[in-house]
Design a protein around this motif. Structure first.
Motif, PDB file in Angstrom:
ATOM      1  N   MET A   1     -13.501 -16.647  23.407  1.00  0.00           N
ATOM      2  CA  MET A   1     -12.392 -15.848  23.953  1.00  0.00           C
ATOM      3  C   MET A   1     -12.119 -16.252  25.405  1.00  0.00           C
ATOM      4  N   PRO A   2     -10.876 -16.611  25.737  1.00  0.00           N
ATOM      5  CA  PRO A   2     -10.571 -16.956  27.127  1.00  0.00           C
ATOM      6  C   PRO A   2     -10.585 -15.719  28.040  1.00  0.00           C
ATOM      7  N   ASP A   3     -10.856 -15.933  29.319  1.00  0.00           N
ATOM      8  CA  ASP A   3     -10.893 -14.812  30.270  1.00  0.00           C
ATOM      9  C   ASP A   3      -9.551 -14.084  30.366  1.00  0.00           C
ATOM     10  N   LEU A   4      -8.456 -14.809  30.164  1.00  0.00           N
ATOM     11  CA  LEU A   4      -7.133 -14.168  30.202  1.00  0.00           C
ATOM     12  C   LEU A   4      -7.054 -13.040  29.175  1.00  0.00           C
ATOM     13  N   ALA A   5      -7.545 -13.312  27.973  1.00  0.00           N
ATOM     14  CA  ALA A   5      -7.550 -12.290  26.923  1.00  0.00           C
ATOM     15  C   ALA A   5      -8.596 -11.220  27.228  1.00  0.00           C
ATOM     16  N   ALA A   6      -9.757 -11.655  27.709  1.00  0.00           N
ATOM     17  CA  ALA A   6     -10.843 -10.707  27.996  1.00  0.00           C
ATOM     18  C   ALA A   6     -10.409  -9.680  29.044  1.00  0.00           C
ATOM     19  N   ALA A   7      -9.576 -10.112  30.000  1.00  0.00           N
ATOM     20  CA  ALA A   7      -9.093  -9.195  31.035  1.00  0.00           C
ATOM     21  C   ALA A   7      -8.305  -8.049  30.408  1.00  0.00           C
ATOM     22  N   VAL A   8      -7.451  -8.379  29.445  1.00  0.00           N
ATOM     23  CA  VAL A   8      -6.681  -7.344  28.750  1.00  0.00           C
ATOM     24  C   VAL A   8      -7.644  -6.442  27.971  1.00  0.00           C
TER      25      VAL A   8
ATOM     26  N   LYS B   1      -0.797  -0.700  34.040  1.00  0.00           N
ATOM     27  CA  LYS B   1      -1.039  -1.439  35.284  1.00  0.00           C
ATOM     28  C   LYS B   1      -2.428  -2.080  35.293  1.00  0.00           C
ATOM     29  N   GLU B   2      -3.403  -1.395  34.663  1.00  0.00           N
ATOM     30  CA  GLU B   2      -4.786  -1.907  34.684  1.00  0.00           C
ATOM     31  C   GLU B   2      -4.849  -3.285  34.039  1.00  0.00           C
ATOM     32  N   GLU B   3      -4.192  -3.411  32.877  1.00  0.00           N
ATOM     33  CA  GLU B   3      -4.164  -4.694  32.186  1.00  0.00           C
ATOM     34  C   GLU B   3      -3.459  -5.736  33.059  1.00  0.00           C
ATOM     35  N   GLU B   4      -2.294  -5.351  33.607  1.00  0.00           N
ATOM     36  CA  GLU B   4      -1.507  -6.288  34.428  1.00  0.00           C
ATOM     37  C   GLU B   4      -2.332  -6.785  35.613  1.00  0.00           C
ATOM     38  N   ASN B   5      -3.005  -5.874  36.288  1.00  0.00           N
ATOM     39  CA  ASN B   5      -3.767  -6.257  37.477  1.00  0.00           C
ATOM     40  C   ASN B   5      -4.918  -7.199  37.151  1.00  0.00           C
ATOM     41  N   LEU B   6      -5.619  -6.898  36.062  1.00  0.00           N
ATOM     42  CA  LEU B   6      -6.758  -7.756  35.708  1.00  0.00           C
ATOM     43  C   LEU B   6      -6.287  -9.146  35.286  1.00  0.00           C
ATOM     44  N   VAL B   7      -5.184  -9.200  34.543  1.00  0.00           N
ATOM     45  CA  VAL B   7      -4.658 -10.508  34.114  1.00  0.00           C
ATOM     46  C   VAL B   7      -4.249 -11.326  35.342  1.00  0.00           C
TER      47      VAL B   7
ATOM     48  N   ARG C   1      -5.075 -15.857  39.108  1.00  0.00           N
ATOM     49  CA  ARG C   1      -5.234 -16.334  40.488  1.00  0.00           C
ATOM     50  C   ARG C   1      -6.632 -16.873  40.775  1.00  0.00           C
ATOM     51  N   SER C   2      -7.566 -16.630  39.840  1.00  0.00           N
ATOM     52  CA  SER C   2      -8.959 -17.023  40.098  1.00  0.00           C
ATOM     53  C   SER C   2      -9.206 -18.517  39.908  1.00  0.00           C
ATOM     54  N   GLY C   3      -8.319 -19.164  39.134  1.00  0.00           N
ATOM     55  CA  GLY C   3      -8.546 -20.579  38.860  1.00  0.00           C
ATOM     56  C   GLY C   3      -9.431 -20.809  37.640  1.00  0.00           C
ATOM     57  N   TRP C   4      -9.912 -19.750  37.005  1.00  0.00           N
ATOM     58  CA  TRP C   4     -10.773 -19.895  35.814  1.00  0.00           C
ATOM     59  C   TRP C   4     -10.146 -19.118  34.665  1.00  0.00           C
ATOM     60  N   LEU C   5      -9.525 -19.852  33.723  1.00  0.00           N
ATOM     61  CA  LEU C   5      -8.772 -19.182  32.664  1.00  0.00           C
ATOM     62  C   LEU C   5      -9.537 -19.065  31.346  1.00  0.00           C
ATOM     63  N   THR C   6     -10.450 -20.007  31.121  1.00  0.00           N
ATOM     64  CA  THR C   6     -11.152 -19.967  29.826  1.00  0.00           C
ATOM     65  C   THR C   6     -12.327 -18.988  29.877  1.00  0.00           C
ATOM     66  N   THR C   7     -13.209 -19.074  28.900  1.00  0.00           N
ATOM     67  CA  THR C   7     -14.331 -18.123  28.821  1.00  0.00           C
ATOM     68  C   THR C   7     -15.184 -18.167  30.080  1.00  0.00           C
ATOM     69  N   GLY C   8     -15.343 -17.031  30.715  1.00  0.00           N
ATOM     70  CA  GLY C   8     -16.121 -16.951  31.956  1.00  0.00           C
ATOM     71  C   GLY C   8     -16.584 -15.546  32.188  1.00  0.00           C
ATOM     72  N   LYS C   9     -16.485 -15.101  33.448  1.00  0.00           N
ATOM     73  CA  LYS C   9     -17.125 -13.813  33.758  1.00  0.00           C
ATOM     74  C   LYS C   9     -16.400 -12.612  33.152  1.00  0.00           C
ATOM     75  N   TYR C  10     -15.110 -12.734  32.860  1.00  0.00           N
ATOM     76  CA  TYR C  10     -14.410 -11.598  32.244  1.00  0.00           C
ATOM     77  C   TYR C  10     -14.836 -11.427  30.777  1.00  0.00           C
ATOM     78  N   ALA C  11     -14.985 -12.551  30.088  1.00  0.00           N
ATOM     79  CA  ALA C  11     -15.458 -12.487  28.699  1.00  0.00           C
ATOM     80  C   ALA C  11     -16.881 -11.918  28.667  1.00  0.00           C
ATOM     81  N   LEU C  12     -17.691 -12.378  29.609  1.00  0.00           N
ATOM     82  CA  LEU C  12     -19.072 -11.890  29.718  1.00  0.00           C
ATOM     83  C   LEU C  12     -19.086 -10.387  29.990  1.00  0.00           C
ATOM     84  N   SER C  13     -18.201  -9.982  30.866  1.00  0.00           N
ATOM     85  CA  SER C  13     -18.125  -8.573  31.233  1.00  0.00           C
ATOM     86  C   SER C  13     -17.651  -7.721  30.032  1.00  0.00           C
TER      87      SER C  13
END
Ligand SMILES: *Cc1c(COP(=O)(O)O)cnc(C)c1O
Length: 305
Positions: free
Chosen positions: A248-255, A18-24, A29-41
């Protein structure tokens, strides 16, 4: 066997919750799919987990190895010492740069590159050897104390292929953090995954700076940095070299973020399974069980027939 039937044993099924699903979903829904704050995090989480100064989220470990060698200035006609017993990515990245692999044989005991033979190669070889790439094969730690000694004696940098090694403890520290740079894979079958992904870690300012530029087209400021800029003057950027598209896109970074939180749980489970396998395979003399080591990440369980 048909991979859709129940009898088929998958090589490695990712453990996704669920953790992966929720973050993805959050990223979607954030509108920012490429490298951003999730990759940074994710980078910050790696820095903390491994206690290193720099971590760069990338689209693969192959990219990370390529960037590390590029940042070290390895190019046409150079040679890089590495193990013949590895995945093709370890070698192909040298060829991208016009450099050649110089294979040094492995130890019987660990299946990893033999430090004594590295020393011999560096002492006797006339070709220009510019880098050592040890591979912690299957997650078995390389003898990094010996490799580092040799590297320092001959002033040759080390780039660790730590694709199998999250987390793996060598006799000189955590795998990936002992050399000048280390690269982890977050490919779908590795110890943790982001679908596709890699992480380059280093304590060198120079390697980090060059790889940061080269992972995104040779642009001196990344997109997230420009987006956050407060005045139009800071939106500007320069292209300083013909770089690559390795971010790395944020979508991948979330996982990856959700997975990294579980890395120690996964490691414990792998260790328990390896212990069970070791116990039972030792009962059969037609198979040689893999070498053991306290720091093993147990990415693979290599059986010798
Ligand atoms: C998987 C692997 C790589 C490359 O990882 P990617 O993330 O797929 O690019 C490099 N070296 C070794 C030893 C590997 O097993």
């Amino acid at each position: 066997m048909n991979p859709t039937t129940r009898e088929y044993i998958p090589f490695a099924r990712p453990v996704i919750g669920k953790e992966e699903e929720n973050l993805v979903l959050k990223v979607l829904r954030s509108g920012w799919l490429t490298t951003g704050k999730y990759a940074l995090s994710l980078e910050k989480s790696f820095i903390k987990y491994l206690n290193v100064s720099h971590a760069l989220a990338l689209n693969s470990a192959t990219s990370g190895l390529h960037l590390a060698l590029e940042a070290l200035g390895i190019g046409n006609g150079d040679h890089v010492v590495t193990s013949p017993y590895t995945f093709t990515a370890t070698i192909e990245i040298a060829r991208y740069l016009g450099a050649h692999p110089f294979f040094v044989d492995i130890e019987d005991s660990s299946f990893n590159i033999d430090p004594n033979l590295i020393e011999e190669a560096l002492k006797n070889e006339h070709r220009k050897i510019r880098c050592i790439i040890p591979v912690h094969l299957a997650g078995h730690p390389c003898d990094m104390t010996a490799i580092k000694d040799t590297a320092q004696n001959h002033q040759v940098p080390i780039v660790e292929d730590a694709a199998h090694a999250l987390p793996c403890t060598t006799n000189a520290g955590l795998a990936g953090t002992v050399g000048d740079a280390g690269v982890f894979s977050l490919y779908a079958t590795k110890n943790i995954t982001s679908g596709e992904g890699g992480m380059l870690v280093t304590s060198s300012e120079e390697i980090a700076a060059r790889a940061t530029t080269m992972r995104l087209h040779g642009i001196d400021r990344d997109v997230w940095g420009r987006y956050q800029a407060v005045s139009p003057a800071t939106w500007e950027y320069d292209i300083v070299a013909p770089g690559y598209k390795y971010n790395m896109p944020d979508l991948a970074a979330a996982v990856g973020l959700a997975q990294l939180k579980k890395v120690d749980v996964f490691h414990l489970r792998r260790t328990q399974i390896a212990e069970k396998y070791l116990k039972h395979f030792k009962e059969h003399d037609f198979l040689v069980p893999p070498p053991e080591s306290p720091g093993h990440s147990w990415h693979l369980f290599l059986l010798l027939e």
